[in-house]
Design a protein around this motif. Structure first.
Motif: not given
Ligand code: UD1
Length: 420
Positions: A123-125, A161-164, A303-305
């Motif tokens: 969760v570094n980002l 690119s991170s969703v969360g 990835t969820d599929m």
């Molecule tokens: C969300 C979805 C999950 C889906 C994922 C990828 C929700 C609740 N969950 O998870 O179902 O599988 O998107 O589409 O919406 N990363 C980092 N640092 C961070 C955060 C992410 O390096 O602080 C990396 C992760 O390890 C991964 C990539 O970024 O390789 C994408 O992850 P992320 O999009 O953040 O996934 P989630 O939001 O956790």
């Protein structure tokens, strides 16, 4: 713990209604922390993850009722700003409360999520983004302690690119002083739906749907109502179920735009797809062709599929390669599919699937949500009975999957399982 008993060999046919998107709800619910008052979130799916997020928000003092897929959130009584380990360990999306809490209340204490069934998910980002917005962050005894008098707008460039992280920083920036830009923002539909909800709450956001978001902070947001977008992963899972079983199925209340990458691949596999504005009909071919997929960020193949696609390819005629570029270790379903007779070998982050063998029912166990889905799918075409253990994973993200599958003619029962 419940289990599923799946009797293979039934062609699926009929119509099924797609529920609201889990990953959209899990972002919309904590977004309500950004303003005081009553919110109505319609078309919320009835899922374990939604219950977990509700329990977390209730533990902060929020009042929540859930009736007929409408969540009513009263945020005026929120007094605690903490996400304890007991909630976060159940569901990583609990981290979504971090940004809204610091932005509105000036502080938050959120447990670090820890490991995940498919390897590291840092969760570094999220943390670096909040620091850029001026939050003081301290890591103590497994918790993130964040504080800020008022967040300040900043320029944030995500390496990945991170969703969360996009969702968290977007929410936080709505109440920051000044302008925030997020470069390399995620463009998944669930982020767009969150941004539109924030707009309805009075936020100022430009670039919605693109990977550059510009947010001009405001002093205060107000309440709003929203209808949750359809779950594209649930929809994709039902399409794969129809394709695998030689079926003919129509999905209702779905957004075909969100499923383009999956639909193209299903067509490549030989399925006939007919689109309506909010419906998708799939007619399976007599014989499925092998199709390679590479899971990547939206609008790529999700990835969820990935796990469900491997299950599908197990019954295609020929060899295919399924690669995951987001979660390199997300293949815990492969050894379980092998127990059903699937011929899959792993090479780094790719599964090489030799299709066309008749799968045979067996007892299998899942380690995560989408892996469970792939095992149920395999069970639908396996000879005899497949027993899928630990279905609590499925209940996290699929609303009454067995009821919906039975509606389409599948033979699947929920039964009480042993404790593990
Ligand atoms: C969300 C979805 C999950 C889906 C994922 C990828 C929700 C609740 N969950 O998870 O179902 O599988 O998107 O589409 O919406 N990363 C980092 N640092 C961070 C955060 C992410 O390096 O602080 C990396 C992760 O390890 C991964 C990539 O970024 O390789 C994408 O992850 P992320 O999009 O953040 O996934 P989630 O939001 O956790």
């Amino acid at each position: 713990m419940d289990k599923f008993l799946v009797q293979g060999g039934h062609h699926l046919s009929g119509t099924v209604t797609v529920s609201g998107a889990k990953n959209a709800s899990l972002a919309l619910m904590p977004a309500a922390l950004l303003a005081s008052g009553t919110f109505h979130l319609r078309n919320t799916p009835k899922l374990r993850d939604v219950t977990t997020m509700s329990s977390l928000l209730k533990s902060m003092g929020m009042k929540i009722t859930f009736k007929d897929h409408e969540l009513t959130l009263d945020t005026s009584t929120v007094q605690k700003h903490e996400a304890p380990y007991q909630h976060v360990k159940k569901m990583r999306a609990s981290i979504y409360v971090l940004g809204p809490l610091v932005a509105r209340f000036g502080r938050a204490k959120v447990s670090l999520p820890g490991g995940c069934a498919w390897g590291p998910r840092p969760v570094n980002l999220h943390i670096q983004g909040l620091q850029k917005l001026g939050a003081e962050i301290e890591m103590k005894r497994g918790y993130i302690h964040a504080s800020a008098k008022r967040l300040k707008g900043a320029r944030i460039q995500f390496d990945v690119s991170s969703v969360g992280a996009t969702g968290n920083i977007l929410m936080a920036a709505t109440l920051a002083k000044g302008t925030t830009t997020i470069e390399n923002a995620a463009i998944e539909p669930e982020i767009t739906s969150l941004a539109e909800f924030l707009l309805a709450m009075g936020a100022k956001i430009d670039g919605i749907g693109t990977n550059r978001l510009e947010i001009e902070g405001v002093d205060e947001l107000h309440t709003a109502d929203v209808t949750t977008i359809p779950d594209r992963i649930e929809a994709g899972t039902f399409l794969v179920a129809a394709a695998m079983t030689g079926g003919s199925v129509t999905l209702d209340q779905v957004n075909p735009e969100h499923l383009k990458a999956v639909l193209v691949k299903l067509e490549d596999a030989g399925c006939r797809i007919t689109l309506g504005p909010t419906s998708i009909a799939l007619q399976a071919p007599n014989e499925l062709r092998p199709v390679d997929v590479t899971a990547s960020i939206y609008p790529g193949f999700p990835t969820d599929m990935q796990a469900q696609w491997i299950a599908l390819m197990c019954v295609a005629k020929g060899t295919s390669v399924v690669t995951d570029t987001i979660y390199l270790d997300r293949f815990k379903h492969v050894p379980e599919l092998q127990r059903l007779g699937a011929e899959v070998t792993m090479k780094e982050n790719s599964a090489i699937v030799k299709g066309s063998r008749q799968l045979m029912g067996a007892t299998v166990m899942s380690t995560d949500l989408r892996a469970s889905a792939s095992l149920i799918l395999a069970g639908l075409v396996a000879e005899g009975t497949t027993e899928v253990l630990r279905v609590y994973h499925i209940d996290r993200g699929y609303e009454a999957i067995e009821v919906k599958l039975r509606q389409l003619g599948a033979s699947i029962e929920r039964a009480a399982g042993e404790e593990y």
